[in-house]
Design a protein around this motif. Structure first.
Motif: not given
Length: 357
Positions: A245-271
């Motif tokens: 999708t590229g960078s997006q200002k509004e992400i709610v619609g994209f999140l709504s379309a997902m069935d699962c969110f996967v975030f395998p970061s190597l490190h995060e301050g929070l996320g």
């Protein structure tokens, strides 16, 4: 960091507190027009590593000219390998200088070892550069300022709960628009960069496709790893099943379309994306021992070790049985991630110290 700052900026009382922004690019960025519309200004600085002397001079020249215009300088950074801007602000008498750490580890790269050494030195002597110390989580506080993190104010990465609500109609509209009506959509919202580990996510998706033929992968974001990730997707023969999708200002619609969110970061301050996904009631997987445990505020988030291979992650995705859109707002609010409460505390802090000075 950009998402958090903009959420704060939209919700703060701009008649009392106005944000201006120092950026390290000459190019137009995602939020430029909105910032200008809200009354903010930009000041553009050179990149430090290209010419440290020019970078230092730019900050000294800035504070000489503008020091009396600002009550506070809030320095947001993943690490403190570079403290030139804060040192310059201190030298020119800026009354409030906030060092705000947003990470738990230096970004990987050729100079990581040197970067770590410089960061650790500065973190031990932060009183020389800043008047106040913020972090987005306890692990980030320890990484940024050392084991004596009690002196650090943990300001959580808040979200606008009025926006992040699951909506079945929006989900249907977005999925129709993106031709995802009959797809199982795995999503990720993050900068396309090494620390976010999307390369491993491609491996996970490759394994998932073996058992879930209708799976699609949605990557929301942009960054320096885009070309490499695109090439890897071609090599794995999964490119046609990926939506970039590229960078997006509004992400709610994209999140709504997902069935699962996967975030395998190597490190995060929070996320912060993990907070958003939970607020939407999306089943979420993230990295155990790499992402702070405090980001878990509902049953919708589960930690999985990066020591496990991609096949194990794919199996976990296949076995998720939580319903989409479960109501999690109360849990997110109780955990302290509602932006209204965070902005209120931040405003009280800034205004109280400004009045003292």
């Amino acid at each position: 960091m950009e998402s958090l700052l903009m959420t704060m900026y939209r919700n703060i009382d701009r008649n009392k507190i106005q944000f201006d922004f120092a950026v390290h690019t000459r190019e137009k960025c995602l939020y430029d027009d909105e910032i200008i519309a809200l009354g903010g200004k930009f000041f553009r600085f050179p990149i430090m590593r290209k010419n440290p002397w020019r970078y230092k001079k730019a900050w000294d020249d800035f504070w000489k000219k503008h020091k009396d215009e600002y009550s506070a300088f809030h320095f947001h950074s993943p690490t403190f390998a570079n403290v030139i801007a804060m040192k310059s602000a201190k030298k020119h008498g800026v009354p409030i200088i906030i060092a705000h750490c947003h990470n738990t580890h230096a970004n990987r790269g050729k100079l990581q070892f040197i970067h770590d050494i410089v960061h650790k030195y500065h973190s031990k002597h932060m009183e020389r550069y800043a008047t106040h110390f913020f972090a987005c989580s306890k692990p980030a506080a320890i990484w940024g300022f050392g084991p004596d993190y009690q002196k650090v104010f943990v300001m959580k990465n808040g979200i606008d709960l009025s926006k992040f609500s699951y909506d079945g109609k929006v989900r249907q509209q977005v999925r129709e628009k993106l031709s995802l009506e009959d797809k199982f959509v795995v999503g990720n919202v993050a900068r396309l960069a090494t620390a976010k580990n999307q390369s491993f996510l491609l491996d996970i998706f490759f394994e998932l496709k073996k058992t879930t033929k209708n799976a699609s992968l949605m990557l929301v974001g942009d960054g320096p790893d885009k070309d490499g990730l695109t090439e890897k997707a071609k090599q794995l023969d999964i490119e046609s099943d990926i939506i970039w999708t590229g960078s997006q200002k509004e992400i709610v619609g994209f999140l709504s379309a997902m069935d699962c969110f996967v975030f395998p970061s190597l490190h995060e301050g929070l996320g912060i994306s993990l907070v958003e996904a939970q607020a939407m009631g999306i089943p979420t997987l993230t990295s155990k021992d790499r992402v702070p445990e405090e980001v878990k505020m509902s049953e919708y988030l589960e930690f999985l070790s990066l020591d496990l291979d991609a096949k194990k992650w794919a199996e976990k995705i296949s076995n998720i049985d939580l319903p989409l859109g479960g109501y999690t707002h109360d849990a997110v609010r109780r955990a302290g991630y509602g932006i209204i409460d965070i902005v209120e505390k931040y405003s009280e802090f800034i205004l109280s110290y400004r009045n003292e000075n």
